[in-house]
Design a protein around this motif. Structure first.
Motif, PDB file in Angstrom:
ATOM      1  N   GLY B  25      -1.795  14.168   8.899  1.00  0.00           N
ATOM      2  CA  GLY B  25      -1.940  14.042  10.344  1.00  0.00           C
ATOM      3  C   GLY B  25      -2.549  12.683  10.683  1.00  0.00           C
ATOM      4  N   ALA B  26      -2.587  12.363  11.976  1.00  0.00           N
ATOM      5  CA  ALA B  26      -3.073  11.043  12.399  1.00  0.00           C
ATOM      6  C   ALA B  26      -4.539  10.823  12.007  1.00  0.00           C
ATOM      7  CB  ALA B  26      -2.889  10.875  13.899  1.00  0.00           C
ATOM      8  N   SER B  27      -5.391  11.839  12.194  1.00  0.00           N
ATOM      9  CA  SER B  27      -6.816  11.629  11.923  1.00  0.00           C
ATOM     10  C   SER B  27      -7.096  11.570  10.416  1.00  0.00           C
ATOM     11  CB  SER B  27      -7.666  12.698  12.598  1.00  0.00           C
ATOM     12  OG  SER B  27      -7.388  13.947  12.035  1.00  0.00           O
ATOM     13  N   GLU B  28      -6.344  12.378   9.644  1.00  0.00           N
ATOM     14  CA  GLU B  28      -6.489  12.302   8.178  1.00  0.00           C
ATOM     15  C   GLU B  28      -6.063  10.919   7.686  1.00  0.00           C
ATOM     16  OE1 GLU B  28      -5.042  16.523   6.391  1.00  0.00           O
ATOM     17  OE2 GLU B  28      -3.691  15.567   7.820  1.00  0.00           O
ATOM     18  N   ALA B  29      -4.969  10.410   8.257  1.00  0.00           N
ATOM     19  CA  ALA B  29      -4.465   9.085   7.853  1.00  0.00           C
ATOM     20  C   ALA B  29      -5.474   7.995   8.213  1.00  0.00           C
ATOM     21  CB  ALA B  29      -3.116   8.811   8.503  1.00  0.00           C
ATOM     22  N   ASP B  30      -6.109   8.112   9.378  1.00  0.00           N
ATOM     23  CA  ASP B  30      -7.134   7.133   9.780  1.00  0.00           C
ATOM     24  C   ASP B  30      -8.281   7.105   8.777  1.00  0.00           C
ATOM     25  OD1 ASP B  30      -5.841   6.315  12.032  1.00  0.00           O
ATOM     26  OD2 ASP B  30      -7.001   7.550  13.424  1.00  0.00           O
ATOM     27  N   SER B  31      -8.749   8.290   8.411  1.00  0.00           N
ATOM     28  CA  SER B  31      -9.886   8.410   7.510  1.00  0.00           C
ATOM     29  C   SER B  31      -9.543   7.868   6.114  1.00  0.00           C
ATOM     30  CB  SER B  31     -10.293   9.886   7.461  1.00  0.00           C
ATOM     31  OG  SER B  31     -11.090  10.131   6.349  1.00  0.00           O
ATOM     32  N   LEU B  32      -8.359   8.233   5.616  1.00  0.00           N
ATOM     33  CA  LEU B  32      -7.941   7.776   4.292  1.00  0.00           C
ATOM     34  C   LEU B  32      -7.732   6.260   4.286  1.00  0.00           C
ATOM     35  CD1 LEU B  32      -7.123   8.405   1.389  1.00  0.00           C
ATOM     36  CD2 LEU B  32      -4.884   9.131   2.205  1.00  0.00           C
ATOM     37  N   ALA B  33      -7.150   5.718   5.365  1.00  0.00           N
ATOM     38  CA  ALA B  33      -6.921   4.264   5.458  1.00  0.00           C
ATOM     39  C   ALA B  33      -8.258   3.522   5.429  1.00  0.00           C
ATOM     40  CB  ALA B  33      -6.147   3.927   6.725  1.00  0.00           C
ATOM     41  N   HIS B  34      -9.263   4.080   6.112  1.00  0.00           N
ATOM     42  CA  HIS B  34     -10.592   3.468   6.151  1.00  0.00           C
ATOM     43  C   HIS B  34     -11.179   3.362   4.736  1.00  0.00           C
ATOM     44  CE1 HIS B  34     -14.511   2.454   7.815  1.00  0.00           C
ATOM     45  NE2 HIS B  34     -15.036   3.326   6.981  1.00  0.00           N
ATOM     46  N   THR B  35     -11.071   4.448   3.971  1.00  0.00           N
ATOM     47  CA  THR B  35     -11.599   4.445   2.605  1.00  0.00           C
ATOM     48  C   THR B  35     -10.805   3.496   1.706  1.00  0.00           C
ATOM     49  OG1 THR B  35     -12.124   6.771   2.953  1.00  0.00           O
ATOM     50  CG2 THR B  35     -12.338   5.952   0.715  1.00  0.00           C
ATOM     51  N   LEU B  36      -9.474   3.510   1.870  1.00  0.00           N
ATOM     52  CA  LEU B  36      -8.643   2.623   1.044  1.00  0.00           C
ATOM     53  C   LEU B  36      -8.921   1.155   1.349  1.00  0.00           C
ATOM     54  CD1 LEU B  36      -5.255   4.568   1.087  1.00  0.00           C
ATOM     55  CD2 LEU B  36      -6.597   4.021  -0.940  1.00  0.00           C
ATOM     56  N   LYS B  37      -9.187   0.850   2.619  1.00  0.00           N
ATOM     57  CA  LYS B  37      -9.498  -0.546   2.986  1.00  0.00           C
ATOM     58  C   LYS B  37     -10.780  -1.018   2.296  1.00  0.00           C
ATOM     59  CE  LYS B  37      -7.055  -1.038   7.322  1.00  0.00           C
ATOM     60  NZ  LYS B  37      -7.048  -0.601   8.711  1.00  0.00           N
ATOM     61  N   ALA B  38     -11.732  -0.090   2.137  1.00  0.00           N
ATOM     62  CA  ALA B  38     -13.000  -0.447   1.484  1.00  0.00           C
ATOM     63  C   ALA B  38     -12.759  -0.921   0.057  1.00  0.00           C
ATOM     64  CB  ALA B  38     -13.960   0.734   1.491  1.00  0.00           C
ATOM     65  N   ILE B  39     -11.789  -0.319  -0.598  1.00  0.00           N
ATOM     66  CA  ILE B  39     -11.559  -0.656  -2.012  1.00  0.00           C
ATOM     67  C   ILE B  39     -10.431  -1.678  -2.198  1.00  0.00           C
ATOM     68  CG2 ILE B  39      -9.975   1.234  -2.674  1.00  0.00           C
ATOM     69  CD1 ILE B  39     -11.995   1.536  -5.111  1.00  0.00           C
ATOM     70  N   ALA B  40      -9.673  -1.954  -1.119  1.00  0.00           N
ATOM     71  CA  ALA B  40      -8.523  -2.872  -1.217  1.00  0.00           C
ATOM     72  C   ALA B  40      -8.973  -4.327  -1.097  1.00  0.00           C
ATOM     73  CB  ALA B  40      -7.486  -2.531  -0.153  1.00  0.00           C
ATOM     74  N   ASP B  41      -9.903  -4.716  -1.923  1.00  0.00           N
ATOM     75  CA  ASP B  41     -10.453  -6.070  -1.917  1.00  0.00           C
ATOM     76  C   ASP B  41     -10.737  -6.455  -3.368  1.00  0.00           C
ATOM     77  OD1 ASP B  41     -12.339  -8.212  -0.301  1.00  0.00           O
ATOM     78  OD2 ASP B  41     -13.258  -7.546  -2.176  1.00  0.00           O
ATOM     79  N   PRO B  42     -10.275  -7.628  -3.803  1.00  0.00           N
ATOM     80  CA  PRO B  42     -10.406  -7.981  -5.226  1.00  0.00           C
ATOM     81  C   PRO B  42     -11.849  -7.922  -5.739  1.00  0.00           C
ATOM     82  CG  PRO B  42      -8.965  -9.554  -4.113  1.00  0.00           C
ATOM     83  CD  PRO B  42      -9.563  -8.678  -3.040  1.00  0.00           C
ATOM     84  N   THR B  43     -12.809  -8.441  -4.964  1.00  0.00           N
ATOM     85  CA  THR B  43     -14.195  -8.422  -5.431  1.00  0.00           C
ATOM     86  C   THR B  43     -14.715  -6.991  -5.536  1.00  0.00           C
ATOM     87  OG1 THR B  43     -14.648 -10.583  -4.456  1.00  0.00           O
ATOM     88  CG2 THR B  43     -16.550  -9.204  -4.938  1.00  0.00           C
ATOM     89  N   ARG B  44     -14.411  -6.170  -4.534  1.00  0.00           N
ATOM     90  CA  ARG B  44     -14.914  -4.786  -4.566  1.00  0.00           C
ATOM     91  C   ARG B  44     -14.263  -3.994  -5.698  1.00  0.00           C
ATOM     92  NH1 ARG B  44     -15.423  -5.729   1.217  1.00  0.00           N
ATOM     93  NH2 ARG B  44     -13.568  -4.594   1.859  1.00  0.00           N
ATOM     94  N   LEU B  45     -12.971  -4.260  -5.965  1.00  0.00           N
ATOM     95  CA  LEU B  45     -12.328  -3.592  -7.104  1.00  0.00           C
ATOM     96  C   LEU B  45     -13.008  -3.996  -8.411  1.00  0.00           C
ATOM     97  CD1 LEU B  45      -8.539  -3.848  -6.157  1.00  0.00           C
ATOM     98  CD2 LEU B  45      -9.792  -1.737  -6.613  1.00  0.00           C
ATOM     99  N   ARG B  46     -13.368  -5.269  -8.526  1.00  0.00           N
ATOM    100  CA  ARG B  46     -14.022  -5.720  -9.763  1.00  0.00           C
ATOM    101  C   ARG B  46     -15.415  -5.113  -9.903  1.00  0.00           C
ATOM    102  NH1 ARG B  46     -13.799 -11.880 -10.610  1.00  0.00           N
ATOM    103  NH2 ARG B  46     -14.211 -11.292 -12.769  1.00  0.00           N
ATOM    104  N   LEU B  47     -16.151  -5.018  -8.803  1.00  0.00           N
ATOM    105  CA  LEU B  47     -17.490  -4.406  -8.854  1.00  0.00           C
ATOM    106  C   LEU B  47     -17.388  -2.939  -9.283  1.00  0.00           C
ATOM    107  CD1 LEU B  47     -19.021  -5.973  -5.605  1.00  0.00           C
ATOM    108  CD2 LEU B  47     -19.683  -6.505  -7.965  1.00  0.00           C
ATOM    109  N   VAL B  48     -16.448  -2.212  -8.668  1.00  0.00           N
ATOM    110  CA  VAL B  48     -16.256  -0.803  -9.029  1.00  0.00           C
ATOM    111  C   VAL B  48     -15.869  -0.699 -10.505  1.00  0.00           C
ATOM    112  CG1 VAL B  48     -14.745   1.208  -8.688  1.00  0.00           C
ATOM    113  CG2 VAL B  48     -15.688   0.012  -6.702  1.00  0.00           C
TER     114      VAL B  48
END
Lengths: 116, 116
Positions: B25-48
């Protein structure tokens, strides 16, 4: 690939973090971030979700505009980003383009994220 | 949750896509996109990745700056984004903060992405 994250000598080994496996390198992280950014968008997640949920395994672009409430050019742009990221494949038949999931595309992404 | 994606009548059922499961649904997609954006960054992926690869299960912020080649304020900003997204947890002990993976955080994300 043998990349040493932290070179430690015996004398300072006590204080440096020890690794049980190889962390992501800079270029791997860049590539994975690029793919994750393609899917880290609410509309694109919904498009992937609708295609993944279809019993036919593929959905005509003409059937994707109404569910997300966007114009066909906008939906086609989002679909192109997903095709370029290797998440969807596109097949043109007659007037319309049909989209399906690239086998293993999402699960490979999930493995890379969860397995990092 | 019972959300009908496309309401079809018998007469037009032939042309509408049929779904084997419920799309996001739209709200589930918003929430999942928010979390994915947090990790969709080269530096943050390397830290994790560095934290996930550590045998101790946690890494001091003081040991995370050198591997990614960034200042401590910058690294701390990236770590805060990951904590806010529910991917990392933070524990302050003495002068330093220590970061570890939230159990199930990444695998839940992977399931949501791959299972959409």
């Amino acid at each position: 690939m043998a990349v040493t994250l932290l070179q430690t000598t015996v004398s300072d080994a006590c204080c440096a973090p020890t690794s049980s496996r190889e962390p992501l390198g800079a270029s791997e992280a860049d590539s994975l971030a690029h793919t994750l950014k393609a899917i880290a968008d609410p509309t694109r997640l919904r498009l992937v979700s609708i295609i993944a949920a279809s019993t036919e395994g593929e959905v005509c672009v003409c059937d994707l505009t109404d569910p997300v409430g966007l114009s066909q050019p906008t939906v086609s742009h989002h679909l192109k980003v997903l095709v370029d990221a290797g998440i969807l494949s596109r097949e043109k038949r007659g007037t319309w383009a049909y989209y399906s999931l690239v086998p293993g595309g999402l699960s490979s992404l999930a493995t890379q994220v969860a397995g990092v």
